[in-house]
Design a protein around this motif. Structure first.
Motif, PDB file in Angstrom:
ATOM      1  N   GLU A 219      10.053   0.000  15.345  1.00  0.00           N
ATOM      2  CA  GLU A 219       9.807  -0.941  15.252  1.00  0.00           C
ATOM      3  C   GLU A 219       8.593  -0.677  16.436  1.00  0.00           C
ATOM      4  O   GLU A 219       8.753  -0.515  17.446  1.00  0.00           O
ATOM      5  N   GLY A 220       7.412  -1.621  16.150  1.00  0.00           N
ATOM      6  CA  GLY A 220       6.068  -2.518  16.614  1.00  0.00           C
ATOM      7  C   GLY A 220       5.482  -1.024  17.173  1.00  0.00           C
ATOM      8  O   GLY A 220       5.313  -0.635  18.192  1.00  0.00           O
ATOM      9  N   GLN A 221       5.664   0.657  16.397  1.00  0.00           N
ATOM     10  CA  GLN A 221       5.467   1.656  16.853  1.00  0.00           C
ATOM     11  C   GLN A 221       3.663   2.075  16.333  1.00  0.00           C
ATOM     12  O   GLN A 221       2.871   2.603  17.106  1.00  0.00           O
ATOM     13  N   TYR A 222       3.600   1.553  16.339  1.00  0.00           N
ATOM     14  CA  TYR A 222       2.202   1.469  15.275  1.00  0.00           C
ATOM     15  C   TYR A 222       2.034  -0.138  15.395  1.00  0.00           C
ATOM     16  O   TYR A 222       1.975  -0.876  14.390  1.00  0.00           O
ATOM     17  N   ARG A 223       0.180   0.053  14.486  1.00  0.00           N
ATOM     18  CA  ARG A 223      -0.170  -0.975  14.239  1.00  0.00           C
ATOM     19  C   ARG A 223      -0.818  -1.437  13.831  1.00  0.00           C
ATOM     20  O   ARG A 223      -0.977  -2.924  13.008  1.00  0.00           O
ATOM     21  N   GLY A 224      -1.229  -0.435  12.914  1.00  0.00           N
ATOM     22  CA  GLY A 224      -1.071  -0.209  11.529  1.00  0.00           C
ATOM     23  C   GLY A 224      -1.220   1.175  11.142  1.00  0.00           C
ATOM     24  O   GLY A 224      -0.779   2.241  11.191  1.00  0.00           O
ATOM     25  N   TYR A 225      -1.624   0.783   9.104  1.00  0.00           N
ATOM     26  CA  TYR A 225      -1.568   2.248   8.171  1.00  0.00           C
ATOM     27  C   TYR A 225      -3.172   2.323   7.729  1.00  0.00           C
ATOM     28  O   TYR A 225      -2.874   1.425   7.606  1.00  0.00           O
ATOM     29  N   LEU A 226      -3.620   3.474   7.610  1.00  0.00           N
ATOM     30  CA  LEU A 226      -4.658   4.073   7.248  1.00  0.00           C
ATOM     31  C   LEU A 226      -4.349   5.426   6.029  1.00  0.00           C
ATOM     32  O   LEU A 226      -4.242   5.835   6.826  1.00  0.00           O
ATOM     33  N   GLU A 227      -4.538   4.386   5.140  1.00  0.00           N
ATOM     34  CA  GLU A 227      -5.041   5.907   3.979  1.00  0.00           C
ATOM     35  C   GLU A 227      -6.401   5.952   3.105  1.00  0.00           C
ATOM     36  O   GLU A 227      -6.438   4.953   2.827  1.00  0.00           O
ATOM     37  N   ALA A 228      -6.687   7.099   2.940  1.00  0.00           N
ATOM     38  CA  ALA A 228      -7.933   7.791   2.499  1.00  0.00           C
ATOM     39  C   ALA A 228      -7.591   8.662   1.040  1.00  0.00           C
ATOM     40  O   ALA A 228      -6.952   9.139   1.577  1.00  0.00           O
ATOM     41  N   HIS A 229      -7.699   7.746  -0.002  1.00  0.00           N
ATOM     42  CA  HIS A 229      -8.183   9.325  -0.981  1.00  0.00           C
ATOM     43  C   HIS A 229      -9.554   9.184  -2.118  1.00  0.00           C
ATOM     44  O   HIS A 229     -10.044   8.368  -2.057  1.00  0.00           O
ATOM     45  N   ILE A 230      -9.303  10.229  -3.278  1.00  0.00           N
ATOM     46  CA  ILE A 230      -9.960   9.812  -4.071  1.00  0.00           C
ATOM     47  C   ILE A 230      -9.871   9.019  -4.625  1.00  0.00           C
ATOM     48  O   ILE A 230      -9.208   8.860  -5.099  1.00  0.00           O
ATOM     49  N   GLU A 231     -10.500   8.264  -5.767  1.00  0.00           N
ATOM     50  CA  GLU A 231     -10.576   7.585  -6.030  1.00  0.00           C
ATOM     51  C   GLU A 231      -9.580   7.657  -7.983  1.00  0.00           C
ATOM     52  O   GLU A 231      -9.035   6.741  -8.129  1.00  0.00           O
ATOM     53  N   GLN A 232      -9.970   8.605  -8.270  1.00  0.00           N
ATOM     54  CA  GLN A 232      -8.939   8.924  -9.414  1.00  0.00           C
ATOM     55  C   GLN A 232      -9.729   8.151 -10.538  1.00  0.00           C
ATOM     56  O   GLN A 232      -8.606   7.971 -11.470  1.00  0.00           O
ATOM     57  N   GLY A 233     -10.707   7.876 -10.538  1.00  0.00           N
ATOM     58  CA  GLY A 233     -10.803   6.817 -11.814  1.00  0.00           C
ATOM     59  C   GLY A 233     -12.616   6.565 -11.766  1.00  0.00           C
ATOM     60  O   GLY A 233     -12.794   6.829 -10.993  1.00  0.00           O
ATOM     61  N   GLY A 234     -13.215   6.011 -12.624  1.00  0.00           N
ATOM     62  CA  GLY A 234     -14.693   6.145 -12.644  1.00  0.00           C
ATOM     63  C   GLY A 234     -15.289   5.553 -12.333  1.00  0.00           C
ATOM     64  O   GLY A 234     -16.453   4.875 -12.499  1.00  0.00           O
ATOM     65  N   LEU A 235     -15.037   4.184 -11.454  1.00  0.00           N
ATOM     66  CA  LEU A 235     -15.439   2.854 -11.215  1.00  0.00           C
ATOM     67  C   LEU A 235     -16.545   3.450 -10.223  1.00  0.00           C
ATOM     68  O   LEU A 235     -17.604   2.727 -11.001  1.00  0.00           O
ATOM     69  N   LEU A 236     -16.220   3.793  -8.867  1.00  0.00           N
ATOM     70  CA  LEU A 236     -17.995   3.713  -8.228  1.00  0.00           C
ATOM     71  C   LEU A 236     -19.069   4.854  -8.982  1.00  0.00           C
ATOM     72  O   LEU A 236     -19.704   4.273  -8.945  1.00  0.00           O
ATOM     73  N   GLU A 237     -18.309   6.073  -9.306  1.00  0.00           N
ATOM     74  CA  GLU A 237     -19.307   7.056  -9.767  1.00  0.00           C
ATOM     75  C   GLU A 237     -20.326   5.451 -11.012  1.00  0.00           C
ATOM     76  O   GLU A 237     -21.670   5.507 -11.061  1.00  0.00           O
ATOM     77  N   ALA A 238     -19.421   5.159 -11.275  1.00  0.00           N
ATOM     78  CA  ALA A 238     -19.766   4.170 -12.643  1.00  0.00           C
ATOM     79  C   ALA A 238     -21.124   3.293 -11.922  1.00  0.00           C
ATOM     80  O   ALA A 238     -21.885   2.846 -12.408  1.00  0.00           O
ATOM     81  N   GLY A 239     -20.664   2.739 -11.152  1.00  0.00           N
ATOM     82  CA  GLY A 239     -21.370   1.635 -10.366  1.00  0.00           C
ATOM     83  C   GLY A 239     -22.551   2.302  -9.443  1.00  0.00           C
ATOM     84  O   GLY A 239     -22.652   1.858  -8.270  1.00  0.00           O
ATOM     85  N   GLY A 240     -22.680   3.310  -9.390  1.00  0.00           N
ATOM     86  CA  GLY A 240     -23.414   3.794  -7.786  1.00  0.00           C
ATOM     87  C   GLY A 240     -22.685   3.710  -6.773  1.00  0.00           C
ATOM     88  O   GLY A 240     -23.529   3.157  -6.412  1.00  0.00           O
ATOM     89  N   LYS A 241     -21.485   3.686  -6.252  1.00  0.00           N
ATOM     90  CA  LYS A 241     -20.931   3.368  -5.122  1.00  0.00           C
ATOM     91  C   LYS A 241     -20.527   3.879  -4.699  1.00  0.00           C
ATOM     92  O   LYS A 241     -19.968   5.116  -5.630  1.00  0.00           O
TER      93      LYS A 241
END
Lengths: 408, 408
Positions: free
Chosen positions: B175-197
């Motif tokens: 309890e209270g050990q962390y301020r929060g959690y962040l995770e990075a990942h590949i999109e695994q879909g085509g929305l970013l690419e399609a939108g030029g992001k």
């Protein structure tokens, strides 16, 4: 007429069921270690019966009579379905062995010549009845080179080498060598039992057409791939299969059957849209015209789905085995023997299952005889036949063989 | 703000792809020998980065910061789908490692505390995100006792023993050990690419409901069993699946997806009417109400087919993972960092894939960040992301982590 020995017959059947025993049945696919062992045991028993046994280069076990004169070929197969029954089809092989012994033991029939065969791979783990095809010269070296295990994809050549058969020649039937071929088998259906009959006299064997349908789409993530752009090969397979089940009844005859027994998805993981799917479809009938109607309907359905997309569909013909009509004189001989030993409990019927007789029958007059399957169950380890029916069937079979050889 | 080292980042990603390399991707299911090796290697790299690494009793690798003060948890998973990609999800783990190194190298951020985690079995070979569930105290010993490999049926206990982890305790977040959690990942879909992001800021993770449907009929011979008396489990499965595909669109939302990725017939032989069939169905949406509509529709269809027969149908719920909404302040932090390093090429979007963040997020404020997947491909060995996108994403991720810890 020869007297068969029921105890000896049942003893051999129980003994060979030890090779690959699975619960109350047997798991003995062709060229599995258990299958190879069982063939060596069988050759030994043939030798004890006074036959000259050979295990040939495809795995056929053939016990050749040392007698001269007109010769009859008796046989069936001793390989089994996965986790299959203990009598399908080794019963017919042991019948042949017992008939050879019974004929030799009776001075009146000791001169009669029967060869006894256990055909390789009747259950089609490597191909389609390769053993009987090989024996009538309808199997090429290239066929064997190409043959792969239907489930494991391993090479038949490697399995033959592991069995020590890679240097062994294949035996082939010679023109005029035999007067004909007789095969006994369990019915594998429920008609005899339902009709209170104990002997089935097989008038014809159905033809079997078999196809592999391959669906190719695009493998992708099951969470991030929107439905409209998916190319799900599993959905394509299911939709086509659904059309087959909807449209086949319209072209079917009263005894037609059609089955998808095998299916696979790739990569077959819950969170992946399948990129590839495959199923094996077969249909059977004693009437070629109906088989051809099924084939035309299938081609229609495939063309429609291929045109519709989004996945591609490929339909490869795996086999087209034609129906075979049995030899009338042989059927009469079986019927006369049945009239003596099983009066009023024998019946003429077609075989819904494929058998080596339809291959050997391409070159020789042939006939088949059935005994009842309890509950009609087969291709399952619970398959069984009453001991008395097994013994009765063998006696009828022995008499029929003697009649055919002596001509009375 | 910390400066990440792109070469070091890419080098580590390429090195860990050696564990289970398959063509251009990786085959590294949780607790496979390659997976266990890769976890040991990961722990070594964490130690070199000044973290205190532990491989716990479920296989989680957690590199704990030796710094005091507010602490952020960074992580993802390093197990893969069968024959999957080289970045899903180990990229997020190596991001965490690189962020820890970059923070330590900058005097202005050297005091900041980040723990780096590689969660066990995110890809669900044994269960559902068992590693992250274990870390938040939502996995019991009984769950592990019961866990079997989804394809091989082997016991997870045996696999843990083989990995030398059977005597190792499982770590749990305090309890209270962390301020929060962040995770990075590949999109695994085509929305970013399609939108030029180039950067996706994940606003929510879809929920996933998953079910096993089991169909029981009677196994029998495909030639001798008349169509009217058949109980073909394969046909029953196909018919129900067909209804699912026909009726789900009516209750679906614009981003809903549903998939049957896994199927099996028993005994799966061409000449045997299947006595048993099984398929795994899952559906996903960010809206619980839609998930519940899908579930109700499925139960309706199952009830209809069970009532109709001739086969029995059993529907077992394998998992019901609820959607998770991300922490707004964390999203702002990622957005600010993206505005600096990737101006105008970042976008807010939901995640169609499930991630450990939806488990850890039950206990901590959490957020996720995506980088583009080339062609939108994932769960396949051809999955890939441009090197410069991998490096850019890690820099944005590092800045966001620093912002969240320093509050500016």
């Amino acid at each position: 007429m020869p007297q068969i020995n029921g105890e000896r017959l049942l003893g051999d059947l129980r003994r060979i069921a030890d090779f690959g025993r699975y619960q109350t049945g047997v798991h003995r696919p062709h060229l599995s270690p258990q299958d190879v062992e069982s063939r060596r045991w069988l050759a030994e028993r043939m030798k004890e019966a006074g036959l000259d046994p050979v295990i040939d280069g495809i795995g056929n076990v053939i016990g050749r009579s040392t007698r001269s004169g007109p010769r009859l070929l008796l046989g069936s197969h001793s390989d089994t379905q996965p986790r299959g029954g203990w009598l399908d089809g080794v019963m017919g092989v042991i019948y042949g062995l017992e008939v050879a012994r019974a004929l030799a033991e009776d001075p009146a029939t000791a001169h009669l010549a029967v060869d006894v065969a256990s055909w390789a791979d009747e259950e089609g783990h490597w191909g389609q009845m390769m053993g009987s095809k090989s024996y009538i010269g309808r199997l090429t070296e290239e066929d064997i080179d190409k043959a792969r295990h239907r489930d494991e994809g391993t090479k038949m050549r490697d399995a033959l080498a592991a069995a020590g058969l890679d240097k062994t020649p294949r035996l082939q039937m010679e023109e005029g060598q035999y007067r004909g071929y007789l095969e006994a088998h369990i019915e594998q259906g429920g008609l005899l039992e339902a009709g209170g009959k104990r002997i089935g006299i097989v008038t014809a064997i159905v033809g079997i057409f078999q196809y592999r349908l391959t669906f190719s789409g695009i493998q992708n993530h099951a969470g991030t791939t929107p439905m409209p752009i998916r190319k799900d090969a599993g959905v394509a397979m299911m939709r086509l299969y659904n059309d087959v089940m909807d449209r086949f009844p319209a072209v079917a005859g009263p005894r037609s059957v059609w089955t998808v027994g095998k299916m696979m998805l790739e990569p077959n993981a819950p969170a992946i849209v399948p990129g590839k799917a495959e199923m094996v479809l077969q249909f059977r009938d004693a009437d070629v015209a109906i088989l051809e109607k099924f084939e035309a309907t299938l081609q229609e359905i495939v063309a429609e789905h291929a045109a519709r997309g989004p996945c591609t569909v490929e339909c490869v013909t795996l086999s087209r085995t034609m129906p075979l009509v049995m030899d009338e004189r042989f059927l009469d001989a079986i019927e006369e023997a049945a009239a003596v030993h099983a009066p009023d409990v024998h019946v003429r019927m077609p075989s819904g299952a494929g058998h080596d007789a339809q291959i050997i029958g391409l070159k020789l007059p042939a006939a088949m005889m059935f005994v009842p399957s309890i509950g009609g169950i087969s291709h399952h380890f619970t398959e069984n036949t009453a001991d008395e029916d097994i013994v009765l069937g063998c006696q009828v079979f022995a008499d029929a063989a003697a009649k055919i050889l002596t001509g009375n």
